[in-house]
Motif scaffolding. Structure first.
Motif, PDB file in Angstrom:
ATOM      1  N   TRP A 306     -30.030   9.399  24.922  1.00  0.00           N
ATOM      2  CA  TRP A 306     -29.887   8.505  23.768  1.00  0.00           C
ATOM      3  C   TRP A 306     -31.194   7.781  23.458  1.00  0.00           C
ATOM      4  CZ3 TRP A 306     -24.622   6.484  25.926  1.00  0.00           C
ATOM      5  CH2 TRP A 306     -23.595   7.316  25.457  1.00  0.00           C
ATOM      6  N   MET A 307     -31.923   7.389  24.498  1.00  0.00           N
ATOM      7  CA  MET A 307     -33.199   6.706  24.258  1.00  0.00           C
ATOM      8  C   MET A 307     -34.197   7.639  23.586  1.00  0.00           C
ATOM      9  SD  MET A 307     -33.895   4.036  27.397  1.00  0.00           S
ATOM     10  CE  MET A 307     -33.179   4.926  28.752  1.00  0.00           C
ATOM     11  N   ASP A 308     -34.165   8.925  23.934  1.00  0.00           N
ATOM     12  CA  ASP A 308     -35.045   9.904  23.273  1.00  0.00           C
ATOM     13  C   ASP A 308     -34.620  10.133  21.828  1.00  0.00           C
ATOM     14  OD1 ASP A 308     -36.422  10.192  25.633  1.00  0.00           O
ATOM     15  OD2 ASP A 308     -35.316  11.987  26.269  1.00  0.00           O
ATOM     16  N   LYS A 309     -33.317  10.017  21.551  1.00  0.00           N
ATOM     17  CA  LYS A 309     -32.770  10.343  20.238  1.00  0.00           C
ATOM     18  C   LYS A 309     -32.896   9.212  19.224  1.00  0.00           C
ATOM     19  CE  LYS A 309     -28.519  12.486  18.413  1.00  0.00           C
ATOM     20  NZ  LYS A 309     -27.122  12.857  18.762  1.00  0.00           N
ATOM     21  N   ILE A 310     -32.973   7.949  19.732  1.00  0.00           N
ATOM     22  CA  ILE A 310     -32.893   6.803  18.829  1.00  0.00           C
ATOM     23  C   ILE A 310     -34.033   6.769  17.818  1.00  0.00           C
ATOM     24  CG2 ILE A 310     -34.196   5.195  20.297  1.00  0.00           C
ATOM     25  CD1 ILE A 310     -32.167   3.034  19.491  1.00  0.00           C
ATOM     26  N   LEU A 311     -35.174   7.372  18.135  1.00  0.00           N
ATOM     27  CA  LEU A 311     -36.327   7.363  17.220  1.00  0.00           C
ATOM     28  C   LEU A 311     -36.098   8.229  15.996  1.00  0.00           C
ATOM     29  CD1 LEU A 311     -39.207   7.678  19.858  1.00  0.00           C
ATOM     30  CD2 LEU A 311     -38.434   5.609  18.693  1.00  0.00           C
ATOM     31  N   PHE A 312     -35.140   9.160  16.052  1.00  0.00           N
ATOM     32  CA  PHE A 312     -35.012  10.173  15.001  1.00  0.00           C
ATOM     33  C   PHE A 312     -33.712  10.073  14.222  1.00  0.00           C
ATOM     34  CE2 PHE A 312     -37.433  11.858  18.602  1.00  0.00           C
ATOM     35  CZ  PHE A 312     -38.677  12.078  17.996  1.00  0.00           C
ATOM     36  N   VAL A 313     -32.913   9.019  14.437  1.00  0.00           N
ATOM     37  CA  VAL A 313     -31.653   8.861  13.715  1.00  0.00           C
ATOM     38  C   VAL A 313     -31.702   7.607  12.858  1.00  0.00           C
ATOM     39  CG1 VAL A 313     -30.313  10.087  15.453  1.00  0.00           C
ATOM     40  CG2 VAL A 313     -30.592   7.616  15.636  1.00  0.00           C
ATOM     41  N   ASP A 314     -30.904   7.606  11.785  1.00  0.00           N
ATOM     42  CA  ASP A 314     -30.882   6.435  10.903  1.00  0.00           C
ATOM     43  C   ASP A 314     -29.550   5.706  10.938  1.00  0.00           C
ATOM     44  OD1 ASP A 314     -29.258   8.224   9.621  1.00  0.00           O
ATOM     45  OD2 ASP A 314     -30.569   8.522   7.892  1.00  0.00           O
ATOM     46  N   SER A 315     -28.662   6.083  11.874  1.00  0.00           N
ATOM     47  CA  SER A 315     -27.389   5.375  12.023  1.00  0.00           C
ATOM     48  C   SER A 315     -26.875   5.551  13.448  1.00  0.00           C
ATOM     49  CB  SER A 315     -26.338   5.900  11.037  1.00  0.00           C
ATOM     50  OG  SER A 315     -25.893   7.186  11.423  1.00  0.00           O
ATOM     51  N   LEU A 316     -26.062   4.604  13.880  1.00  0.00           N
ATOM     52  CA  LEU A 316     -25.471   4.693  15.223  1.00  0.00           C
ATOM     53  C   LEU A 316     -24.495   5.850  15.325  1.00  0.00           C
ATOM     54  CD1 LEU A 316     -24.882   0.908  16.028  1.00  0.00           C
ATOM     55  CD2 LEU A 316     -26.520   2.444  17.115  1.00  0.00           C
ATOM     56  N   ASP A 317     -23.809   6.151  14.218  1.00  0.00           N
ATOM     57  CA  ASP A 317     -22.861   7.259  14.240  1.00  0.00           C
ATOM     58  C   ASP A 317     -23.563   8.573  14.570  1.00  0.00           C
ATOM     59  OD1 ASP A 317     -20.664   5.701  13.671  1.00  0.00           O
ATOM     60  OD2 ASP A 317     -20.867   5.925  11.506  1.00  0.00           O
ATOM     61  N   LYS A 318     -24.735   8.783  13.959  1.00  0.00           N
ATOM     62  CA  LYS A 318     -25.472  10.014  14.233  1.00  0.00           C
ATOM     63  C   LYS A 318     -26.017  10.030  15.651  1.00  0.00           C
ATOM     64  CE  LYS A 318     -26.908  10.898   9.459  1.00  0.00           C
ATOM     65  NZ  LYS A 318     -28.071  11.003   8.539  1.00  0.00           N
ATOM     66  N   MET A 319     -26.418   8.849  16.120  1.00  0.00           N
ATOM     67  CA  MET A 319     -26.980   8.774  17.458  1.00  0.00           C
ATOM     68  C   MET A 319     -25.950   9.093  18.535  1.00  0.00           C
ATOM     69  SD  MET A 319     -28.899   5.548  19.231  1.00  0.00           S
ATOM     70  CE  MET A 319     -29.082   5.456  21.002  1.00  0.00           C
ATOM     71  N   PHE A 320     -24.735   8.628  18.350  1.00  0.00           N
ATOM     72  CA  PHE A 320     -23.703   8.832  19.354  1.00  0.00           C
ATOM     73  C   PHE A 320     -22.769   9.980  19.047  1.00  0.00           C
ATOM     74  CE2 PHE A 320     -25.060   4.487  20.169  1.00  0.00           C
ATOM     75  CZ  PHE A 320     -25.110   4.480  21.543  1.00  0.00           C
ATOM     76  N   LYS A 321     -23.129  10.787  17.998  1.00  0.00           N
ATOM     77  CA  LYS A 321     -22.319  11.949  17.673  1.00  0.00           C
ATOM     78  C   LYS A 321     -22.394  12.951  18.809  1.00  0.00           C
ATOM     79  CE  LYS A 321     -21.745  15.518  14.151  1.00  0.00           C
ATOM     80  NZ  LYS A 321     -22.283  16.087  12.878  1.00  0.00           N
ATOM     81  N   PRO A 322     -21.262  13.508  19.237  1.00  0.00           N
ATOM     82  CA  PRO A 322     -21.272  14.457  20.347  1.00  0.00           C
ATOM     83  C   PRO A 322     -22.180  15.647  20.022  1.00  0.00           C
ATOM     84  CG  PRO A 322     -19.025  13.774  19.858  1.00  0.00           C
ATOM     85  CD  PRO A 322     -19.882  13.240  18.743  1.00  0.00           C
TER      86      PRO A 322
END
Length: 322
Positions: A306-322
């Protein structure tokens, strides 16, 4: 409302003090009064703690015992009230319980040889973290009024045994062979090796076949109360099937060797969760409750992803999407 934790704690104490060895050691170890030396502890007998008041409401006390005193079969009734949190009006409760007990003794015609009611020793056994400050005599709770009215103010005390104060008293001796003292040490000790030492002593003291019940009562208390309070470093399922005190001792001895490593791992996990939540706040504002729950349940690999992904998403839903 009394919490489930407090109920579980009080019920486990009630189970432990349903054994005469616990009551005997409580009195001989902590009631420093001459009359205790005259008790015949071989006659300790548990009596019913359930009473029905005049308006037919049931009232169940904690644990009541009686014991022979001298040659005249004079009984001393021990009314034990277990507390894991302070009650500032405990003296009133004790007065009520004692009144119910005497009503029941009158119905049974359980008088002394001289025709009087037997004496009662009310004990409040307190195992909370903070020291007990509540009044120990009901007279302290009733306003004193001059002009003669003070003569009618009730005057009834109880014996307070505050475990935390006992074990922290410089005069306290932890060398006595006393199962009640061992319970107090386990309850209030945060040193792993000392806990093992006390458990080892209990295994030795309670090894006789006739002490199987008390051993099992200690196991129940350790599994349901003592270990959950240290759940951060103990894997509780590993202890759920243990039935014997020596098994608990041996399992703990093995687990304690691993505690430093587990604390280090827990520290790394806690730091990773904090770092991830800080990044979420910086980018998205407050951390929603559902996100906190996901973060709390995640393992170290998932947190890193998740820490690697947070830089490339614009919403929490996308970040935590399975």
């Amino acid at each position: 409302m009394v919490s489930k934790v407090h109920n579980r704690h009080d019920h486990s104490y009630k189970l432990l003090f349903s054994y005469p060895e616990m009551v005997r050691d409580l009195l001989t170890g902590f009631v420093k009064e001459a009359w205790v030396e005259q008790l015949d502890f071989s006659t300790l007998e548990k009596v019913s703690g359930s009473y029905v008041t005049e308006d037919l409401r049931d009232r169940e006390d904690d644990v009541i015992w009686r014991v022979r005193w001298g040659d005249d079969w004079l009984y001393v009734y021990l009314l034990l009230e277990f507390q894991s949190s302070e009650d500032k009006h405990m003296a009133v409760r004790i007065m009520t319980y004692q009144g119910l007990l005497y009503q029941d003794l009158i119905r049974q015609e359980a008088f002394t040889p001289s025709g009087k009611l037997p004496p009662v020793l009310p004990i409040v056994l307190y195992n909370g973290e903070k020291r007990w400050t509540a009044a120990q005599n009901v007279a302290e709770l009733v306003e004193r009024v001059p002009g003669g009215l003070e003569r009618y103010r009730p005057d009834l005390a109880y014996l307070l045994l505050d475990e935390g104060a006992i074990v922290n008293d410089p005069a306290w001796s932890d060398q006595m062979r006393n199962v009640a003292a061992a319970l107090f040490r386990l309850e209030h000790n945060r040193d792993e090796q000392d806990m093992l030492e006390v458990l080892g002593a209990l295994v030795e003291w309670l090894k006789a076949p006739e002490q199987t019940g008390l051993r099992r009562a200690f196991v129940v208390w350790i599994r349901r109360v003592l270990l959950p309070s240290r759940a951060a470093v103990v894997e509780l399922p590993e202890f759920s099937d243990l039935q014997e005190l020596h098994e608990v001792h041996d399992m703990l001895a093995e687990r304690i060797k691993q505690w430093p490593e587990r604390w280090e791992e827990k520290g790394r996990m806690s730091e990773a969760r904090d770092n991830l939540c800080s990044l979420i706040r910086l980018k998205f504002g407050e951390v929603p409750q559902w996100v906190e729950l996901r973060v709390e349940q995640a393992d170290h690999a998932q947190l890193k992803a998740w820490m690697d992904k947070i830089l490339f998403v614009d919403s929490l839903d996308k970040m935590f999407k399975p």
